[in-house]
Design an enzyme around this catalytic site. Structure first.
Site, PDB file in Angstrom:
ATOM      1  N   ARG A 195      -3.576  -6.049  -3.956  1.00 50.17           N
ATOM      2  CA  ARG A 195      -2.973  -6.371  -2.653  1.00 50.17           C
ATOM      3  C   ARG A 195      -2.472  -5.117  -1.953  1.00 50.17           C
ATOM      4  O   ARG A 195      -2.578  -4.977  -0.727  1.00 50.17           O
ATOM      5  CB  ARG A 195      -1.822  -7.356  -2.863  1.00 50.17           C
ATOM      6  CG  ARG A 195      -1.171  -7.808  -1.568  1.00 50.17           C
ATOM      7  CD  ARG A 195      -0.171  -8.915  -1.794  1.00 50.17           C
ATOM      8  NE  ARG A 195       0.455  -9.306  -0.536  1.00 50.17           N
ATOM      9  CZ  ARG A 195       1.763  -9.334  -0.333  1.00 50.17           C
ATOM     10  NH1 ARG A 195       2.596  -9.017  -1.311  1.00 50.17           N
ATOM     11  NH2 ARG A 195       2.245  -9.701   0.840  1.00 50.17           N
ATOM     12  N   HIS A 244      -3.083  -3.606   2.078  1.00 49.16           N
ATOM     13  CA  HIS A 244      -2.025  -3.321   3.051  1.00 49.16           C
ATOM     14  C   HIS A 244      -2.008  -1.849   3.443  1.00 49.16           C
ATOM     15  O   HIS A 244      -1.482  -1.502   4.500  1.00 49.16           O
ATOM     16  CB  HIS A 244      -0.669  -3.741   2.477  1.00 49.16           C
ATOM     17  CG  HIS A 244      -0.421  -5.213   2.591  1.00 49.16           C
ATOM     18  ND1 HIS A 244       0.592  -5.757   3.331  1.00 49.16           N
ATOM     19  CD2 HIS A 244      -1.102  -6.271   2.051  1.00 49.16           C
ATOM     20  CE1 HIS A 244       0.559  -7.075   3.244  1.00 49.16           C
ATOM     21  NE2 HIS A 244      -0.466  -7.411   2.471  1.00 49.16           N
ATOM     22  N   ASP A 245      -2.562  -0.995   2.620  1.00 47.09           N
ATOM     23  CA  ASP A 245      -2.670   0.410   3.008  1.00 47.09           C
ATOM     24  C   ASP A 245      -3.856   0.628   3.936  1.00 47.09           C
ATOM     25  O   ASP A 245      -3.703   1.164   5.031  1.00 47.09           O
ATOM     26  CB  ASP A 245      -2.814   1.308   1.773  1.00 47.09           C
ATOM     27  CG  ASP A 245      -2.859   2.781   2.162  1.00 47.09           C
ATOM     28  OD1 ASP A 245      -1.960   3.223   2.918  1.00 47.09           O
ATOM     29  OD2 ASP A 245      -3.780   3.490   1.739  1.00 47.09           O
ATOM     30  N   VAL A 252      -3.864  -0.595   7.642  1.00 46.86           N
ATOM     31  CA  VAL A 252      -2.894   0.020   8.558  1.00 46.86           C
ATOM     32  C   VAL A 252      -3.103   1.537   8.549  1.00 46.86           C
ATOM     33  O   VAL A 252      -2.788   2.209   7.570  1.00 46.86           O
ATOM     34  CB  VAL A 252      -1.444  -0.315   8.141  1.00 46.86           C
ATOM     35  CG1 VAL A 252      -0.458   0.292   9.142  1.00 46.86           C
ATOM     36  CG2 VAL A 252      -1.254  -1.825   8.052  1.00 46.86           C
ATOM     37  N   GLY A 285      -5.732   3.159   8.110  1.00 46.47           N
ATOM     38  CA  GLY A 285      -6.761   3.608   7.180  1.00 46.47           C
ATOM     39  C   GLY A 285      -6.220   3.860   5.783  1.00 46.47           C
ATOM     40  O   GLY A 285      -5.021   3.765   5.525  1.00 46.47           O
ATOM     41  N   SER A 297      -0.263   5.710   3.311  1.00 48.13           N
ATOM     42  CA  SER A 297       0.948   5.672   4.135  1.00 48.13           C
ATOM     43  C   SER A 297       1.867   4.522   3.748  1.00 48.13           C
ATOM     44  O   SER A 297       3.077   4.570   3.988  1.00 48.13           O
ATOM     45  CB  SER A 297       0.586   5.579   5.627  1.00 48.13           C
ATOM     46  OG  SER A 297      -0.302   4.503   5.867  1.00 48.13           O
ATOM     47  N   GLU A 324       6.092   2.023   6.908  1.00 41.98           N
ATOM     48  CA  GLU A 324       5.316   0.805   6.665  1.00 41.98           C
ATOM     49  C   GLU A 324       5.933  -0.009   5.537  1.00 41.98           C
ATOM     50  O   GLU A 324       6.011  -1.237   5.605  1.00 41.98           O
ATOM     51  CB  GLU A 324       3.874   1.170   6.298  1.00 41.98           C
ATOM     52  CG  GLU A 324       3.069   1.763   7.432  1.00 41.98           C
ATOM     53  CD  GLU A 324       1.694   2.199   6.969  1.00 41.98           C
ATOM     54  OE1 GLU A 324       1.140   1.591   6.031  1.00 41.98           O
ATOM     55  OE2 GLU A 324       1.152   3.166   7.535  1.00 41.98           O
ATOM     56  N   ASN A 361       5.704  -6.159   4.358  1.00 45.17           N
ATOM     57  CA  ASN A 361       5.371  -5.470   3.111  1.00 45.17           C
ATOM     58  C   ASN A 361       6.455  -5.605   2.053  1.00 45.17           C
ATOM     59  O   ASN A 361       6.392  -4.956   1.005  1.00 45.17           O
ATOM     60  CB  ASN A 361       5.124  -3.980   3.384  1.00 45.17           C
ATOM     61  CG  ASN A 361       3.800  -3.731   4.083  1.00 45.17           C
ATOM     62  OD1 ASN A 361       2.868  -4.520   3.952  1.00 45.17           O
ATOM     63  ND2 ASN A 361       3.714  -2.638   4.835  1.00 45.17           N
ATOM     64  N   HIS A 407      -8.024 -13.341  -3.581  1.00 43.90           N
ATOM     65  CA  HIS A 407      -7.052 -14.388  -3.897  1.00 43.90           C
ATOM     66  C   HIS A 407      -7.428 -15.161  -5.150  1.00 43.90           C
ATOM     67  O   HIS A 407      -6.749 -16.127  -5.498  1.00 43.90           O
ATOM     68  CB  HIS A 407      -6.911 -15.358  -2.715  1.00 43.90           C
ATOM     69  CG  HIS A 407      -6.158 -14.781  -1.563  1.00 43.90           C
ATOM     70  ND1 HIS A 407      -6.120 -15.358  -0.313  1.00 43.90           N
ATOM     71  CD2 HIS A 407      -5.394 -13.655  -1.468  1.00 43.90           C
ATOM     72  CE1 HIS A 407      -5.378 -14.620   0.502  1.00 43.90           C
ATOM     73  NE2 HIS A 407      -4.925 -13.577  -0.185  1.00 43.90           N
ATOM     74  N   THR A 408      -8.479 -14.747  -5.824  1.00 43.00           N
ATOM     75  CA  THR A 408      -8.794 -15.351  -7.117  1.00 43.00           C
ATOM     76  C   THR A 408      -7.830 -14.870  -8.203  1.00 43.00           C
ATOM     77  O   THR A 408      -7.814 -15.403  -9.305  1.00 43.00           O
ATOM     78  CB  THR A 408     -10.252 -15.045  -7.530  1.00 43.00           C
ATOM     79  OG1 THR A 408     -10.615 -15.895  -8.617  1.00 43.00           O
ATOM     80  CG2 THR A 408     -10.422 -13.599  -7.942  1.00 43.00           C
ATOM     81  N   THR A 449      -8.031 -20.163 -12.693  1.00 41.05           N
ATOM     82  CA  THR A 449      -8.272 -18.975 -13.531  1.00 41.05           C
ATOM     83  C   THR A 449      -7.564 -17.776 -12.911  1.00 41.05           C
ATOM     84  O   THR A 449      -8.197 -16.833 -12.447  1.00 41.05           O
ATOM     85  CB  THR A 449      -9.782 -18.690 -13.669  1.00 41.05           C
ATOM     86  OG1 THR A 449     -10.351 -18.493 -12.356  1.00 41.05           O
ATOM     87  CG2 THR A 449     -10.497 -19.837 -14.347  1.00 41.05           C
ATOM     88  N   ASP A 478     -13.067 -13.782 -10.727  1.00 39.94           N
ATOM     89  CA  ASP A 478     -14.306 -14.555 -10.717  1.00 39.94           C
ATOM     90  C   ASP A 478     -14.452 -15.253  -9.367  1.00 39.94           C
ATOM     91  O   ASP A 478     -13.722 -14.960  -8.426  1.00 39.94           O
ATOM     92  CB  ASP A 478     -14.307 -15.566 -11.866  1.00 39.94           C
ATOM     93  CG  ASP A 478     -13.080 -16.484 -11.851  1.00 39.94           C
ATOM     94  OD1 ASP A 478     -12.422 -16.589 -10.787  1.00 39.94           O
ATOM     95  OD2 ASP A 478     -12.768 -17.083 -12.896  1.00 39.94           O
TER      96      ASP A 478
END
Length: 333
Positions: A71, A75-76, A79, A81, A85, A94, A100, A198-199, A256, A261
């Site tokens: 994650r 988020h890096d 924002v 690139g 940051s 940030e 965040n 999100h798996t 899972t 997966d």
């Protein structure tokens, strides 16, 4: 030094992803072309091995850190690139933005940096460490081994005001998500594939509580018809019993949660997407067709993940004389 690959299968997957990405490097931009797959070959040959070992060591005591690292790179990169940051501490950075506030994994990046500063001072950027750590987190969760070009430099600016216009909120429509992804050079397919992150991982109850409402007696009720009733009840049982929904977490994937997966897409077909943005992918023809393909073909998901993750990892990279190589990832030099 021991090989970073634990099996011939992993080595083959790594080489395959490298070959897949070579033409992509030539097409994206001149800055990206300055990255290379052996950037630290002579200056710090053990760099990737050190990052991988740091990730593995951290996850052995806290398995949840793997999802947090994945994650964190999103988020890096979204924002300003992929410039690390998001790692900078301080007021109005940030990292200080409420969007965040629930990020984690910072200590893992800093630990890897500290080791690298001992063996290769001033050589390896925090931006590269962050991308490599996320890549290694996916591998540790059973996902593909992705060849990542390195040579990124660290940004010198980190501003909270840049966060909200660039990250996906959990109530966004498909159109809004497509627009943000397009602004980063990512396609509709990239949106659906990268949502597959999100798996793994977990989310706080307050990030999806808009799918419920309270009746006059204070009891929660489901108001989002796109959510499976039994799954919704499971979420209610988990979250309504908590005094503080900002600290209680549930797994993004109820089936899972510790394996990388294609179960996420199967969950969407069963109307068990945790966030509104997950369920929304089933409500739009442009994204639903891709969800259906990935739900029925795990190999296709892993192959497409390799391509989409690599594309994300080179968003807005700084190379050459741009930016800097930080001594500490939590502060600019």
């Amino acid at each position: 030094m021991a090989s970073p690959f634990s099996s011939c299968k992993q080595k083959h997957a790594f080489l395959s992803s490298l070959l897949l990405f070579l033409p992509l490097l030539l097409l994206i931009s001149s800055s990206v072309a300055d990255l290379s797959f052996n950037f630290y070959g002579s200056s710090c040959p053990g760099a990737e091995f050190i990052v991988r070992n740091t990730v593995r060591s951290a996850s052995s005591s806290d398995p949840s850190v793997l999802g947090k690292l994945l994650r964190l790179v999103f988020h890096d990169c979204f924002v300003q690139g992929c410039d690390a940051s998001v790692l900078v501490r301080g007021n109005s950075t940030e990292r200080s933005d409420p969007g965040n506030a629930s990020l984690g994994g910072f200590d893992v990046i800093e630990s890897a940096k500290n080791v690298l500063e001992i063996f290769c001072p001033g050589i390896v950027s925090c931006a590269d460490i962050l991308v490599l750590a996320a890549r290694d987190a996916v591998e540790a969760l059973g996902g593909p081994v992705v060849a990542i070009p390195t040579g990124r430099r660290d940004g010198t600016v980190s501003a909270a005001e840049n966060v909200r216009p660039n990250i996906i909120d959990t109530d966004f429509t498909v159109d809004k998500m497509i627009n943000i992804f397009a602004s980063k050079g990512l396609s509709v397919q990239d949106l659906v594939v990268l949502s597959g992150a999100h798996t793994v991982g977990a989310a706080h109850c307050n990030t999806f509580n808009s799918r419920f409402t309270r009746d006059p007696r204070g009891n929660f009720e489901l108001i989002d018809a796109s959510l499976d009733n039994s799954y919704a009840q499971t979420l209610l049982n988990k979250c309504s019993s908590s005094m503080d929904p900002t600290t209680t977490v549930v797994n993004n994937d109820p089936e899972t949660s510790s394996t990388f997966d294609n179960q996420y897409y199967k969950n969407l077909l069963a109307h068990k997407g945790l966030f509104q943005t997950d369920s929304a992918l089933m409500e739009d023809d442009r994204t639903r067709k891709i969800v259906e393909i990935l739900a029925n073909d795990e190999e296709s998901f892993l192959e497409r993940w390799t391509e989409s993750f690599m594309k994300m990892s080179v968003i807005g990279v700084r190379v050459g004389e741009e930016g800097e190589i930080r001594r500490s990832c939590s502060s600019v030099n």
